[in-house]
Scaffold this motif. Structure first.
Motif, PDB file in Angstrom:
ATOM      1  N   GLY A  26       4.510  -5.030  -3.495  1.00 17.14           N
ATOM      2  CA  GLY A  26       5.293  -6.249  -3.706  1.00 17.14           C
ATOM      3  C   GLY A  26       6.606  -6.224  -2.952  1.00 17.14           C
ATOM      4  N   TYR A  27       7.262  -5.061  -2.927  1.00 11.45           N
ATOM      5  CA  TYR A  27       8.536  -4.908  -2.221  1.00 11.45           C
ATOM      6  C   TYR A  27       8.342  -5.074  -0.713  1.00 11.45           C
ATOM      7  N   VAL A  28       7.398  -4.321  -0.158  1.00 10.97           N
ATOM      8  CA  VAL A  28       7.198  -4.360   1.289  1.00 10.97           C
ATOM      9  C   VAL A  28       6.693  -5.727   1.725  1.00 10.97           C
ATOM     10  N   CYS A  29       5.820  -6.329   0.950  1.00 12.87           N
ATOM     11  CA  CYS A  29       5.314  -7.660   1.299  1.00 12.87           C
ATOM     12  C   CYS A  29       6.445  -8.683   1.284  1.00 12.87           C
ATOM     13  N   ALA A  30       7.350  -8.582   0.310  1.00 15.03           N
ATOM     14  CA  ALA A  30       8.480  -9.511   0.246  1.00 15.03           C
ATOM     15  C   ALA A  30       9.436  -9.293   1.403  1.00 15.03           C
ATOM     16  N   ILE A  31       9.731  -8.040   1.740  1.00 15.03           N
ATOM     17  CA  ILE A  31      10.689  -7.732   2.801  1.00 15.03           C
ATOM     18  C   ILE A  31      10.086  -7.998   4.181  1.00 15.03           C
ATOM     19  N   ALA A  32       8.912  -7.462   4.429  1.00 17.10           N
ATOM     20  CA  ALA A  32       8.322  -7.535   5.769  1.00 17.10           C
ATOM     21  C   ALA A  32       7.259  -8.613   5.907  1.00 17.10           C
ATOM     22  N   GLY A  33       6.834  -9.187   4.798  1.00 15.41           N
ATOM     23  CA  GLY A  33       5.792 -10.210   4.867  1.00 15.41           C
ATOM     24  C   GLY A  33       4.440  -9.646   5.244  1.00 15.41           C
TER      25      GLY A  33
ATOM     26  N   THR B 179       1.507  -6.623   9.573  1.00 21.58           N
ATOM     27  CA  THR B 179       2.358  -7.801   9.745  1.00 21.58           C
ATOM     28  C   THR B 179       2.163  -8.300  11.165  1.00 21.58           C
ATOM     29  N   GLY B 180       1.431  -9.374  11.327  1.00 24.24           N
ATOM     30  CA  GLY B 180       1.187  -9.878  12.681  1.00 24.24           C
ATOM     31  C   GLY B 180       0.523  -8.817  13.520  1.00 24.24           C
ATOM     32  N   ASP B 181       1.184  -8.453  14.633  1.00 23.01           N
ATOM     33  CA  ASP B 181       0.611  -7.434  15.517  1.00 23.01           C
ATOM     34  C   ASP B 181       1.258  -6.064  15.306  1.00 23.01           C
ATOM     35  N   SER B 182       1.868  -5.867  14.144  1.00 24.32           N
ATOM     36  CA  SER B 182       2.509  -4.591  13.829  1.00 24.32           C
ATOM     37  C   SER B 182       1.894  -3.970  12.585  1.00 24.32           C
ATOM     38  N   LEU B 183       2.072  -2.667  12.488  1.00 25.46           N
ATOM     39  CA  LEU B 183       1.548  -1.923  11.356  1.00 25.46           C
ATOM     40  C   LEU B 183       2.624  -0.958  10.873  1.00 25.46           C
ATOM     41  N   LEU B 184       2.913  -0.993   9.583  1.00 25.51           N
ATOM     42  CA  LEU B 184       3.830  -0.053   8.950  1.00 25.51           C
ATOM     43  C   LEU B 184       2.983   0.886   8.108  1.00 25.51           C
TER      44      LEU B 184
ATOM     45  N   HIS C 233      19.076 -11.709  -1.617  1.00 23.49           N
ATOM     46  CA  HIS C 233      18.456 -10.512  -1.038  1.00 23.49           C
ATOM     47  C   HIS C 233      18.752 -10.450   0.453  1.00 23.49           C
ATOM     48  N   ARG C 234      18.566 -11.574   1.112  1.00 25.60           N
ATOM     49  CA  ARG C 234      18.846 -11.614   2.557  1.00 25.60           C
ATOM     50  C   ARG C 234      20.309 -11.295   2.837  1.00 25.60           C
ATOM     51  N   ALA C 235      21.210 -11.770   1.962  1.00 20.97           N
ATOM     52  CA  ALA C 235      22.644 -11.485   2.141  1.00 20.97           C
ATOM     53  C   ALA C 235      22.924  -9.985   2.001  1.00 20.97           C
ATOM     54  N   LEU C 236      22.279  -9.329   1.041  1.00 24.01           N
ATOM     55  CA  LEU C 236      22.460  -7.885   0.884  1.00 24.01           C
ATOM     56  C   LEU C 236      21.935  -7.117   2.097  1.00 24.01           C
ATOM     57  N   ILE C 237      20.788  -7.547   2.602  1.00 23.74           N
ATOM     58  CA  ILE C 237      20.219  -6.899   3.785  1.00 23.74           C
ATOM     59  C   ILE C 237      21.148  -7.104   4.980  1.00 23.74           C
ATOM     60  N   ALA C 238      21.627  -8.330   5.175  1.00 29.90           N
ATOM     61  CA  ALA C 238      22.530  -8.621   6.292  1.00 29.90           C
ATOM     62  C   ALA C 238      23.813  -7.806   6.177  1.00 29.90           C
ATOM     63  N   GLU C 239      24.359  -7.716   4.970  1.00 29.28           N
ATOM     64  CA  GLU C 239      25.588  -6.929   4.755  1.00 29.28           C
ATOM     65  C   GLU C 239      25.358  -5.459   5.108  1.00 29.28           C
ATOM     66  N   TYR C 240      24.222  -4.933   4.699  1.00 31.02           N
ATOM     67  CA  TYR C 240      23.899  -3.543   5.013  1.00 31.02           C
ATOM     68  C   TYR C 240      23.794  -3.346   6.526  1.00 31.02           C
ATOM     69  N   LEU C 241      23.065  -4.243   7.198  1.00 30.77           N
ATOM     70  CA  LEU C 241      22.872  -4.105   8.638  1.00 30.77           C
ATOM     71  C   LEU C 241      24.182  -4.248   9.410  1.00 30.77           C
ATOM     72  N   GLU C 242      25.101  -5.060   8.904  1.00 24.02           N
ATOM     73  CA  GLU C 242      26.395  -5.223   9.565  1.00 24.02           C
ATOM     74  C   GLU C 242      27.310  -4.028   9.350  1.00 24.02           C
ATOM     75  N   SER C 243      27.145  -3.327   8.235  1.00 23.01           N
ATOM     76  CA  SER C 243      28.079  -2.252   7.892  1.00 23.01           C
ATOM     77  C   SER C 243      27.555  -0.851   8.214  1.00 23.01           C
TER      78      SER C 243
ATOM     79  N   ARG D  11      16.075  -2.052  11.836  1.00 23.74           N
ATOM     80  CA  ARG D  11      16.321  -3.491  11.766  1.00 23.74           C
ATOM     81  C   ARG D  11      15.009  -4.245  11.636  1.00 23.74           C
ATOM     82  N   TYR D  12      13.986  -3.806  12.356  1.00 24.80           N
ATOM     83  CA  TYR D  12      12.680  -4.460  12.297  1.00 24.80           C
ATOM     84  C   TYR D  12      12.090  -4.324  10.893  1.00 24.80           C
ATOM     85  N   ILE D  13      12.166  -3.123  10.318  1.00 22.43           N
ATOM     86  CA  ILE D  13      11.582  -2.891   8.999  1.00 22.43           C
ATOM     87  C   ILE D  13      12.320  -3.711   7.942  1.00 22.43           C
ATOM     88  N   LEU D  14      13.646  -3.805   8.063  1.00 21.82           N
ATOM     89  CA  LEU D  14      14.420  -4.559   7.070  1.00 21.82           C
ATOM     90  C   LEU D  14      14.359  -6.062   7.314  1.00 21.82           C
ATOM     91  N   GLY D  15      13.834  -6.449   8.455  1.00 20.31           N
ATOM     92  CA  GLY D  15      13.564  -7.839   8.722  1.00 20.31           C
ATOM     93  C   GLY D  15      14.726  -8.675   9.085  1.00 20.31           C
TER      94      GLY D  15
END
Length: 145
Positions: free
Chosen positions: A7-14, A28-33, A123-133, A141-145
């Motif tokens: 559920g977590y990975v599907c929500a984050i990475a789709g 996810t599309g043409d990628s595999l985690l 959730h997106r705001a928390l991810i963006a804040e993490y990536l900026e800091s 960045r790809y995994i966190l979307g």
């Protein structure tokens, strides 16, 4: 590990979860985690290698991201990869002192836990804040979307 929670990975990475033996992967599309930590039993480098090879044949991804304690030797050749550390806390052995126990009880009374499948704006705001800091690679960045 959150990578074991579809559920977590599907929500984050789709992604769409798939089970390859004892290993979980997400398409996810043409990628595999690929989660290289087995769902049961000890880590087996050869079994992980076979699972990844099977997934590549089955899904034909353009990109493969691997989270594992070790990259299987036959797959380790080629371009340099980022390395990271993973730590595990055995919460059954944690014995908090009185002050911490009181803080945990208070947090348990005041915290509200929601369950859902949506990746919301907060959730997106928390991810963006993490990536900026934090300095992170393009792979993270790809995994966190």
């Amino acid at each position: 590990m959150p990578e074991h929670l579809p559920g977590y990975v599907c929500a984050i990475a789709g992604g769409e979860p798939h089970l390859l033996g004892d290993y979980l992967c997400f398409r996810t599309g043409d990628s595999l985690l690929v989660n290289g930590y087995p769902l049961g039993g000890p880590f087996d480098e050869a079994a992980l290698g076979r699972a990844i090879e099977s997934a590549v044949v089955r899904f034909a991804p353009r990109h493969v991201a691997l989270i594992a304690p070790k990259i299987p030797e036959e797959l380790a050749a080629g371009e340099p990869r980022e390395r990271d550390q993973c730590y595990r806390l055995d919460l059954l052995r944690v014995a908090p002192d009185g002050k911490l126990r009181n803080m945990l009880r208070r947090a348990a009374r005041e915290a509200r836990v929601e369950s859902g499948r949506d990746l919301r704006e907060e959730h997106r705001a928390l991810i963006a804040e993490y990536l900026e800091s934090h300095p992170v690679s393009d792979e993270i960045r790809y995994i966190l979307g």
